[in-house]
Design an enzyme around this catalytic site. Structure first.
Site, PDB file in Angstrom:
ATOM      1  CD  GLU A   1     -87.040  33.605  32.756  1.00 23.47           C
ATOM      2  OE1 GLU A   1     -86.253  33.995  31.867  1.00 23.47           O
ATOM      3  OE2 GLU A   1     -88.271  33.846  32.748  1.00 23.47           O
TER       4      GLU A   1
ATOM      5  CG  PHE B   1     -99.378  29.949  25.817  1.00 25.18           C
ATOM      6  CD1 PHE B   1     -98.666  30.341  24.681  1.00 25.18           C
ATOM      7  CD2 PHE B   1     -99.295  30.739  26.953  1.00 25.18           C
ATOM      8  CE1 PHE B   1     -97.906  31.500  24.680  1.00 25.18           C
ATOM      9  CE2 PHE B   1     -98.543  31.909  26.968  1.00 25.18           C
ATOM     10  CZ  PHE B   1     -97.837  32.284  25.822  1.00 25.18           C
ATOM     11  CD  GLN B   2     -95.398  31.257  28.375  1.00 23.63           C
ATOM     12  OE1 GLN B   2     -95.871  31.294  29.496  1.00 23.63           O
ATOM     13  NE2 GLN B   2     -94.651  32.229  27.873  1.00 23.63           N
TER      14      GLN B   2
ATOM     15  CG  MET C   1     -59.150  30.544  27.301  1.00 23.14           C
ATOM     16  SD  MET C   1     -57.442  30.603  27.884  1.00 23.14           S
ATOM     17  CE  MET C   1     -57.655  30.582  29.653  1.00 23.14           C
TER      18      MET C   1
ATOM     19  CE  LYS D   1    -103.282  29.769  36.242  1.00 25.77           C
ATOM     20  NZ  LYS D   1    -103.802  30.559  35.167  1.00 25.77           N
TER      21      LYS D   1
HETATM   22  C1  LIG Z   1     -71.473  30.336  27.436  1.00 31.49           C
HETATM   23  C2  LIG Z   1     -70.128  30.074  26.853  1.00 31.49           C
HETATM   24  N1  LIG Z   1     -69.923  30.221  25.529  1.00 31.49           N
HETATM   25  C3  LIG Z   1     -68.695  29.999  24.999  1.00 31.49           C
HETATM   26  C4  LIG Z   1     -67.652  29.603  25.790  1.00 31.49           C
HETATM   27  C5  LIG Z   1     -66.279  29.320  25.173  1.00 31.49           C
HETATM   28  N2  LIG Z   1     -65.292  30.267  25.706  1.00 31.49           N
HETATM   29  C6  LIG Z   1     -64.447  29.987  26.690  1.00 31.49           C
HETATM   30  S1  LIG Z   1     -63.489  31.240  27.162  1.00 31.49           S
HETATM   31  C7  LIG Z   1     -64.168  32.245  25.983  1.00 31.49           C
HETATM   32  C8  LIG Z   1     -63.724  33.660  25.837  1.00 31.49           C
HETATM   33  C9  LIG Z   1     -63.931  34.448  27.091  1.00 31.49           C
HETATM   34  O1  LIG Z   1     -63.797  35.816  26.778  1.00 31.49           O
HETATM   35  P1  LIG Z   1     -63.895  36.926  27.882  1.00 31.49           P
HETATM   36  O2  LIG Z   1     -65.070  36.726  28.745  1.00 31.49           O
HETATM   37  O3  LIG Z   1     -63.786  38.247  27.236  1.00 31.49           O
HETATM   38  O4  LIG Z   1     -62.639  36.610  28.819  1.00 31.49           O
HETATM   39  P2  LIG Z   1     -61.075  36.704  28.519  1.00 31.49           P
HETATM   40  O5  LIG Z   1     -60.647  35.356  28.091  1.00 31.49           O
HETATM   41  O6  LIG Z   1     -60.869  37.754  27.478  1.00 31.49           O
HETATM   42  O7  LIG Z   1     -60.478  37.064  29.835  1.00 31.49           O
HETATM   43  C10 LIG Z   1     -65.126  31.553  25.222  1.00 31.49           C
HETATM   44  C11 LIG Z   1     -65.888  32.125  24.093  1.00 31.49           C
HETATM   45  C12 LIG Z   1     -67.930  29.434  27.168  1.00 31.49           C
HETATM   46  N3  LIG Z   1     -67.007  29.030  28.026  1.00 31.49           N
HETATM   47  N4  LIG Z   1     -69.149  29.706  27.680  1.00 31.49           N
END
Ligand SMILES: Cc1ncc(C[n+]2csc(CCOP(=O)(O)OP(=O)(O)O)c2C)c(N)n1
Length: 588
Positions: free
Chosen positions: A50, A112-113, A479, A162
Site C-alpha cells: 500500500e 477484525f482489521q 548520506m 463496508k
Molecule cells: C524512510 C526513511 N528512513 C530513514 C531515513 C534517514 N536517511 C536519510 S538519507 C539515508 C541514507 C540513504 O541511503 P541511500 O538510499 O543508499 O542513498 P545515498 O545517500 O547512498 O545516495 C537515511 C537512512 C529516511 N530519510 N527515510
C-alpha cells in the site's frame, strides 16, 4: 434507479475524470474492487504494497497536477499508507486516499482489521472524513477532490465502511461545492502588491526565492516574465526545481543545505527576498538568527499560516502564486520605464553572483578507475537532453540529482522534499510513468532507498511501465555515512549496507533486465543500453563509496559558512574504514 455505494464510488470517480487508481483489495473494499473490475474507464493498478500505491498516486499527481488516487483496505491497508499521507501533506500533493472501514455497526468494537483511520490520519491530512451514510458518499467524494486540489493542495482521506459500499442510494453528483470556512484567497491584496513592486524596483541586491507553490499553481511563465522584467536572479528550493529553467542565465539553481555556493551567498547578502510559494524550511534557512540578515522580505503564499511562520515578512501577500505574479507583473511593466537603467542598477549585484559562481562551482574529480556519482548524472543529463521526468529517492543521490540534473520544465523533477521519504522514488516514478506512458521516466536512486519499495518491480513488470532505475550504488546509506565521516569521527554506525543484493539478478527474477557499470569507461554504454531497451530496466552504477556531497551547510549553520570540500584528514583517507567483504555478501 438506486445504486450501491460501490457503484456511486466508481461513478463519482468518473465524474472527477479519474482514469487510474492505485491500490490493494481486502475484505471491506471487495465490493468496490468488484465494481471497478466490471468497467474500463478507471484503471486499477494493483501494487505490491500500500505504501507503493500511495507514492504512485503522489508521483502521478506531481507529474500532472491532477489529484492522485489510491484505494486500500481497513486496518493494515490504511496504516501502510500513513507514510504516503504524511509525505503528501509535507509536500502539498493533491492526493485522495480511500480507505475501507469495518461496517458502521462494528466501529469501536475492535472488529477484525479495524483501525481508527480518521484518528490516525488527522495530523497528516489536509482533511479527512468517515462516511456514515451512503446518501453522503457522492457529496463527500466531490468535496474530497475539491479540497485536495484547491488552495494549498494536500492529501484528503475518505473512510468508507463496508456497509456504506453495499447500501443503496439515489446517485446525483453535485455540480459544485460549498464549504463554510474554506475559501482560499486567489487574488493578492492590491495595496501590498504595489508596495512589493516599489521595493523590487528600489532593491540593489534582490533575490527571487521560489518554492513548490510556484509549481502547484503553474506559475512558471509568470515567474519567467517577472525575472526577465526585473533582471532579478532566481534560486529554487528542492521542491521548486523546474519552476524556472535551470539553464537560464538568471538561474542560480538550488539553495539551502546542499545548494549552490552562489545562491546561498546571494541569500546571505541580499537586501530583498521575494519568496514565491516557499515556506522557509530549516534546510533552506539554516541558522534562523543569521538568515538573510539585512533583507526585507516579500512573501507570496496561498497558505496564510505559512507567512511569518519561520521568518518575518515585511510585505506579506496571501494569494495564488500565479494570480499574484500576474498582478505584480502588470505593475512592474508599468513602473519599469527603462530596462537598460534597470540592468545598470543590478550590474554590480549580478557581477558579484557571477564571481561567487566562478570561484566555487560544483566540482568533482573523475579519474579512469572509479565512477563518481556526479559523472553518471552529468552523462545522463547530457544523453537524455533534459527531455525526461526524474523521480528521486532520498540521500546523497537526491542532492546530486538536484545539483546536476537542472530540470528545465515544471513537473519534471519529482522528489520527497519535506518528509524526505526513502522508498518514495521508485513508486513515484511508476505513477509518473502511468500518467505519461510515452515519456522517458527515470528513477534516480541508491540501494538503501530502493530496497524500501523494491517489491514494486512486480508492478513495473506486470503493467509494463518502462521506468529506468538509475542506481548510484555505493553500498552505504551514503548520506548517513557522510555525516558520520564529518561529525562522528568516521564511525559507520548502521550505515554500511554492503553489496547485497545483486540488483541485476534481482531484476532478472522479475523479468527486468539490468546493466552494470564498474568503471567510468562503461558508464555511457550502460546508459545507452538501458535507454534503448523498451521496458523497465535497472542501471547499476558501482560508484565510489566515499564521495561526499558539497557544498554543505552543516545543520543549523548560517548560509555563508558552507563546507566546500572534504576536510584534509578525510581526503587523505585517514578516517575511512576499508570496505570489507563479509561472508554471505555478494561480490561487488
Ligand atoms: C524512510 C526513511 N528512513 C530513514 C531515513 C534517514 N536517511 C536519510 S538519507 C539515508 C541514507 C540513504 O541511503 P541511500 O538510499 O543508499 O542513498 P545515498 O545517500 O547512498 O545516495 C537515511 C537512512 C529516511 N530519510 N527515510
Amino acid at each position: 434507479m438506486k445504486k450501491t455505494g460501490a457503484e456511486i464510488f466508481v461513478e463519482s470517480l468518473k465524474q472527477e475524470g479519474v482514469d487510474v487508481l492505485f491500490g490493494i483489495p481486502g475484505g471491506v473494499v471487495l465490493k468496490i474492487f468488484d465494481v471497478l473490475h466490471q468497467q474500463k474507464d478507471v484503471e486499477v493498478i494493483l501494487t505490491r504494497h500500500e505504501q507503493g500505491a500511495a507514492h504512485m498516486a503522489e508521483g502521478y499527481a506531481k507529474a500532472t497536477g491532477k489529484a492522485g488516487v489510491c484505494l486500500v483496505t481497513s486496518g493494515p491497508g490504511m496504516t501502510n499508507i500513513v507514510t504516503g499521507l504524511a509525505d503528501a501533506f509535507m509536500d502539498s500533493v493533491p492526493l485522495v486516499a480511500f480507505t475501507g472501514q469495518v461496517s458502521t455497526n462494528l466501529i469501536g468494537n475492535d472488529a477484525f482489521q479495524e483501525a481508527d483511520n480518521v484518528g490516525i490520519s488527522r495530523p497528516c491530512t489536509k482533511h479527512n472524513v468517515l462516511v456514515k451514510d451512503v446518501n453522503d458518499l457522492a457529496r463527500t467524494i466531490k468535496e474530497a477532490f475539491y479540497i485536495a486540489t484547491t488552495g494549498r493542495p494536500g492529501p484528503v482521506l475518505v473512510d468508507i465502511p463496508k456497509d456504506v459500499s453495499t447500501d443503496k442510494a439515489e446517485f446525483k453528483y453535485p455540480d459544485k461545492v460549498s464549504l463554510r470556512g474554506y475559501n482560499p484567497t486567489i487574488e493578492g491584496n492590491k495595496h501590498q502588491i504595489k508596495q512589493a513592486a516599489e521595493e523590487i524596483m528600489k532593491a540593489k541586491k534582490p533575490v527571487i526565492y521560489v518554492g513548490g507553490g510556484a509549481l502547484f499553481s503553474d506559475a512558471a511563465d509568470e515567474l519567467l516574465e517577472m525575472a526577465e522584467l526585473t533582471q532579478i536572479p532566481v534560486t529554487m528550493t528542492l521542491m521548486g526545481l523546474g519552476s524556472f529553467p535551470g539553464t537560464h542565465p538568471l538561474s542560480m539553481g538550488m539553495l539551502g543545505m546542499h545548494g549552490s555556493y552562489w545562491s546561498n551567498m546571494a541569500m546571505h547578502h541580499a537586501d530583498l527576498l521575494i519568496a514565491v510559494g516557499a515556506r522557509f524550511d530549516d534546510r533552506v534557512t539554516g541558522k534562523l538568527s543569521e538568515f538573510s540578515p539585512v533583507a526585507r522580505v516579500v512573501h507570496i503564499d496561498i497558505d496564510p499560516t505559512s507567512i511569518k511562520k519561520n521568518v518575518h515578512a515585511h510585505i506579506p501577500i496571501v494569494g495564488d502564486v500565479r494570480s499574484v505574479l500576474k498582478q505584480l507583473n502588470v505593475l512592474l511593466r508599468s513602473l519599469d520605464g527603462n530596462a537598460n537603467e534597470r540592468k545598470q542598477q543590478l550590474k554590480p549585484w549580478l557581477g558579484q553572483i557571477e564571481e561567487w559562481k566562478r570561484g566555487h562551482p560544483f566540482k568533482y574529480e573523475q579519474d579512469d578507475k572509479v565512477i563518481k556519482p556526479q559523472y553518471v548524472l552529468e552523462k545522463l543529463f547530457e544523453i537524455t537532453k533534459n527531455e525526461g521526468i526524474v523521480a528521486t529517492d532520498v540521500g546523497q543521490h537526491q542532492m546530486w540529482a538536484a545539483q546536476y540534473f537542472k530540470g528545465k520544465k515544471p513537473r519534471t523533477f519529482i522528489t520527497s522534499g519535506g518528509l524526505g521519504t526513502m522508498g518514495f522514488g521508485f513508486p513515484a516514478a511508476l505513477g509518473a510513468q502511468r500518467a505519461y506512458p510515452d515519456k522517458l521516466v527515470m528513477c534516480i536512486t541508491s540501494e538503501g532507498s530502493f530496497q524500501m519499495n523494491l517489491q514494486e518491480l512486480a508492478t513495473a513488470a506486470v503493467y509494463k511501465l518502462p521506468v529506468k532505475i538509475v542506481m548510484l550504488n555505493n553500498g552505504f546509506h551514503g548520506m548517513v555515512r557522510q555525516w558520520q565521516d564529518l561529525f562522528y569521527e568516521g564511525r559507520y554506525a548502521s550505515s554500511d549496507l554492503g553489496k547485497i543484493p545483486d540488483f541485476i539478478k534481482l531484476g532478472e527474477a522479475y523479468g527486468i533486465p539490468g546493466w552494470r557499470a564498474e568503471k567510468p569507461a562503461e558508464v555511457e554504454s550502460v546508459i545507452r543500453e538501458g535507454l534503448k531497451y523498451k521496458g523497465p530496466a535497472i542501471l547499476d552504477f558501482q560508484i565510489y563509496p566515499f564521495e561526499n556531497c558539497y557544498p554543505m551547510i552543516p545543520a543549523g549553520g548560517p548560509h555563508h559558512e558552507m563546507v566546500l570540500e572534504d576536510p584534509p584528514d578525510l581526503r587523505s583517507g585517514a578516517k575511512k574504514k576499508p570496505i570489507e567483504e563479509k561472508e554471505g555478501e555478494l561480490p561487488a
